[in-house]
Design a protein around this motif. Structure first.
Motif, mmCIF file in Angstrom:
data_model
loop_
_atom_site.group_PDB
_atom_site.id
_atom_site.type_symbol
_atom_site.label_atom_id
_atom_site.label_comp_id
_atom_site.label_asym_id
_atom_site.label_seq_id
_atom_site.Cartn_x
_atom_site.Cartn_y
_atom_site.Cartn_z
ATOM 1 N N VAL A 326 0.830 -1.207 0.000
ATOM 2 C CA VAL A 326 0.000 0.000 0.000
ATOM 3 C C VAL A 326 0.867 1.260 0.000
ATOM 4 O O VAL A 326 2.022 1.225 0.418
ATOM 5 C CB VAL A 326 -0.928 0.021 1.239
ATOM 6 N N ASP A 327 0.289 2.356 -0.492
ATOM 7 C CA ASP A 327 0.990 3.633 -0.344
ATOM 8 C C ASP A 327 0.156 4.597 0.492
ATOM 9 O O ASP A 327 0.379 4.742 1.680
ATOM 10 C CB ASP A 327 1.429 4.227 -1.697
ATOM 11 N N GLU A 328 -0.849 5.226 -0.133
ATOM 12 C CA GLU A 328 -1.568 6.258 0.613
ATOM 13 C C GLU A 328 -3.069 6.204 0.335
ATOM 14 O O GLU A 328 -3.493 5.804 -0.740
ATOM 15 C CB GLU A 328 -1.023 7.644 0.215
ATOM 16 N N SER A 351 6.231 7.451 4.224
ATOM 17 C CA SER A 351 6.692 7.867 5.552
ATOM 18 C C SER A 351 5.533 8.376 6.406
ATOM 19 O O SER A 351 5.575 8.311 7.628
ATOM 20 C CB SER A 351 7.748 8.955 5.420
ATOM 21 N N PHE A 352 4.461 8.855 5.760
ATOM 22 C CA PHE A 352 3.345 9.374 6.559
ATOM 23 C C PHE A 352 2.166 8.400 6.611
ATOM 24 O O PHE A 352 1.067 8.762 7.013
ATOM 25 C CB PHE A 352 2.893 10.744 6.047
ATOM 26 N N VAL A 353 2.409 7.165 6.185
ATOM 27 C CA VAL A 353 1.360 6.141 6.290
ATOM 28 C C VAL A 353 1.967 4.889 6.915
ATOM 29 O O VAL A 353 2.477 4.015 6.211
ATOM 30 C CB VAL A 353 0.764 5.790 4.905
ATOM 31 N N LYS A 354 1.967 4.830 8.240
ATOM 32 C CA LYS A 354 2.475 3.637 8.916
ATOM 33 C C LYS A 354 1.345 3.019 9.726
ATOM 34 O O LYS A 354 0.484 3.738 10.233
ATOM 35 C CB LYS A 354 3.641 4.007 9.831
ATOM 36 N N ILE A 355 1.340 1.704 9.830
ATOM 37 C CA ILE A 355 0.278 1.008 10.568
ATOM 38 C C ILE A 355 0.936 0.026 11.535
ATOM 39 O O ILE A 355 1.762 -0.794 11.096
ATOM 40 C CB ILE A 355 -0.642 0.226 9.591
ATOM 41 N N PRO A 356 0.595 0.113 12.808
ATOM 42 C CA PRO A 356 1.162 -0.857 13.751
ATOM 43 C C PRO A 356 0.889 -2.283 13.270
ATOM 44 O O PRO A 356 -0.235 -2.605 12.897
ATOM 45 C CB PRO A 356 0.408 -0.560 15.054
ATOM 46 N N VAL A 361 8.464 -0.695 4.354
ATOM 47 C CA VAL A 361 9.604 -0.580 3.438
ATOM 48 C C VAL A 361 9.532 0.808 2.807
ATOM 49 O O VAL A 361 8.651 1.065 1.989
ATOM 50 C CB VAL A 361 9.553 -1.660 2.323
ATOM 51 N N PRO A 362 10.424 1.730 3.188
ATOM 52 C CA PRO A 362 10.326 3.095 2.656
ATOM 53 C C PRO A 362 10.484 3.082 1.141
ATOM 54 O O PRO A 362 11.352 2.378 0.607
ATOM 55 C CB PRO A 362 11.510 3.816 3.303
#
Ligand code: BF8
Ligand code: SF4
Length: 633
Positions: A326-328, A351-356, A361-362
């Protein structure tokens, strides 16, 4: 038991058996949802609140600061729009910057694919193209794009001058909403809606139109233009769709999100690493598309459209997805938990879409190849671990045609009339074979999917000879209901539309009819729908608001649909929306958006939850527009 397809239902049953929650369970636990929220009359903009206004007059009529329901509703609406516009403009800006990096040799993973489109855009922007290198032309185009996010001179945005019809530009100028800089509009909208600023509901609604224009031109049109230049302008081809496109013997990589910068590279590396996948025991790598990234990939490369947004959890529940990349935007946090239970992974890249719980992978344009290679390898490893385990892939599968960019449509029409391609369409609108057209956009709503709102409306309109164009997850819904197949033309269309689509299909050399619902792309590709309308209106020398057309977001979910819808209102379209946007708590917002606006731009919002009534409402609107043009009604 929900009224869903058998496959989707079986996966929901599987989730219940495994004790995994889905959106359906969580919706139930949210019931009853807050009535103040639904009407838009709660405010938490400052810490004297939260305040809420009872629209039925049984409680407070003002917030602590004296803000009325009208002020609160309009401020909230504008903030929703900012969320939508920021998403689209952020998306476009990223593509523009990647294009610039590529031209400067800093993003070697990308290239110019459609040079013709680059020249068209450059010329439209007044950039000299004769005897100049593509790189220099491209950099000038980038400068013009970035100017739309930075200029401070009040000149109209370049992308409005480039892409909006002249009559509408003039209208916006007269209304004082012809904007100059998309970022400034977002800033001003946030400023204006913070505590103690704009309290005038009408002034706030005008600001909504301005943010709508920012969204339409610095978001949608700009994204589509640069994406076509970098990855190609879509042409018509056949594809397959629905959950059944997964293949248990292949490494299944599901691409979800929005920006082709990522998905294009994953597709490329899936091809490059196919042998590695075979060594791991797979037959191949199977890239499938979810949501709007799915639309981007299918429009340009014929990648199967596996799932709309509401099926993203279900897709993982098959146990056959070896990586959900996924991206955004529109990415449900719940997916990481499901992936963990099913021993696969959700791979976030922004970098602004992270999910616990997800693997991160940047992904950056300058290092796109390395990141894409790493992501595809992760999926191959996951496959190796799951290959002998049981999976459940529903048989649900359909097929149809995609790729209806304006360029592709004009290509087909040119075969009928080379010197005046739009003439066959106009002739058929005049003689009533094409009664009108409706653009369907937006999402699958968990609150409405049961009702088959989208499919029912489409079928009623087709029966009445209304041509349908669509984008976004609505396109997935149409494809899954077989409405994009040539057979659907015979099955669902009235005689006039049937005859036109048969003739066009023959002219295009397809040996079948064209389908009655045209897939025009992702949500940013609503730009393509607007461009088509602009071309038709231009050819007839009328405003878009005079055309016998309308828009519909029959299953509203996202803030992005609000910002797109407002842009369409500014363009002069009637826009049908369900469920109701959060404006009904404000008498002023309701009246302005559903009635008064028509006197300003020609556009108006139309709220109706019943599919049959909504279709009749759209038909009545089309009839009225036909009459005004002197056509049979
Ligand atoms: O931008 S249709 S659920 S994926 S918001 Fe999201 Fe809605 Fe799908 Fe694309 Ni559009
Ligand atoms: Fe209440 Fe006004 Fe503060 Fe909103 S801005 S929370 S209405 S006091």
């Amino acid at each position: 038991m929900k009224n869903l397809t058998k496959g989707s239902q079986s996966l929901l049953d599987k989730s219940a058996k495994l004790g995994i929650q889905t959106g359906y369970d969580r919706l139930e636990s949210q019931e009853p949802q807050c009535g103040f929220g639904q009407l838009g009359t709660c405010c938490r903009i400052c810490y004297m609140g939260p305040c809420r206004i009872d629209p039925f007059g049984n409680g407070a009529s003002q917030g602590v600061c004296g803000a009325t329901a009208d002020t609160i509703v309009c401020r909230n609406l504008l903030r929703e729009e900012v969320g939508g516009a920021a998403s689209h403009i952020g998306h476009a800006r990223k593509v523009v910057l990647a294009f610039r990096d590529m031209l400067q040799g800093k993003a070697p993973g990308y290239k110019i694919t459609d040079r013709g489109k680059l020249m068209e855009v450059a010329k439209g922007l007044g950039i000299k193209t004769d005897n100049r290198a593509d790189k220099d032309i491209g950099l000038d185009v980038v400068e013009k794009a970035l100017e739309d996010m930075s200029r401070q001179d009040n000149a109209p945005m370049n992308w409005i001058t480039l892409r909006a019809p002249k009559k509408e530009q003039e209208m916006w100028k007269n209304l004082g909403i012809l904007i100059s800089n998309a970022h400034n509009e977002i800033e001003e909208a946030m400023h204006r809606t913070s505590m103690g600023n704009d309290a005038d509901p009408v002034n706030l609604l005008l600001a909504c139109l301005k943010v709508g224009l920012a969204d339409g031109y610095a978001g949608l049109h700009m994204a589509t233009d640069f994406q076509d230049i970098m990855f190609g302008t879509p042409q018509v081809h056949q594809i397959s769709a629905n959950l059944g496109v997964l293949d248990k013997d292949k490494v299944n990589i599901a691409m979800s999100g929005h920006n082709p910068l990522l998905s294009e590279k994953i597709l490329e590396w899936s091809g490059k690493l196919a042998d590695e996948a075979k060594k791991a025991g797979a037959q191949d790598i199977n890239v499938v598309g979810v949501c709007c990234t799915g639309n981007e990939l299918t429009m340009r490369h014929g990648v199967p459209m596996a799932a709309h947004n509401l099926q993203s959890e279900l897709l993982l529940l098959t146990g056959a997805v070896d990586g959900m990349v996924v991206d955004e935007q529109c990415i449900w946090p719940s997916m990481a938990k499901i992936a963990e239970c099913l021993n696969t992974s959700v791979i976030t890249t922004e970098s602004f879409v992270k999910i616990p719980g997800a693997v991160h992978v940047p992904f950056e344009a300058h290092d796109a190849d390395n990141a894409a290679e790493k992501i595809v390898r992760t999926a191959i490893k996951t496959f190796a671990a799951r290959k002998n385990k049981e999976v459940f892939i529903p048989a649900d599968k359909s097929s149809g045609l995609v790729g209806f960019s304006v360029e592709a449509i004009v290509n087909v029409l040119t075969k009928v009339n080379a010197s005046d391609p739009l003439k066959p369409v106009i002739d058929n609108i005049v003689n009533g074979n094409i009664y009108g057209a409706v653009g369907f956009a937006g999402c699958p709503s968990i609150k409405m999917r049961d009702t088959e709102m989208t499919e029912k409306m489409m079928k009623t309109l087709l029966k009445n000879n209304v041509l349908i164009v669509t984008t976004g997850c609505t396109a997935h819904i149409a494809m899954q209901s077989d409405l994009m197949s040539p057979e659907a033309t015979d099955k669902y269309c009235g005689d006039g539309l049937k005859a036109v689509l048969n003739a066009l299909g023959q002219a295009a050399g397809l040996k079948t009819a064209l389908p009655p619902v045209w897939h025009m792309g992702s949500c940013v590709d609503n730009s393509r729908i607007a461009a088509l309308l602009g071309a038709l209106a231009g050819r007839l020398d009328v405003k878009i608001s005079q055309l016998p057309v309308a828009g519909s977001a029959p299953e509203l979910v996202q803030e992005k649909a609000i910002s797109i819808g407002t842009w369409l209102l500014a363009l002069g379209l009637m826009v049908h929306i369900a469920p109701p946007p959060r404006i009904l708590g404000s008498p002023v917002a309701t009246k302005v958006l559903t009635q008064d606006l028509e006197g300003l731009t020609g556009g108006k919002a139309y709220v109706e939850l019943d599919p049959e009534k909504a279709s009749l409402g759209l038909l009545a609107h089309i009839s009225q527009k036909r009459k005004a043009l002197g056509l049979s009604a």
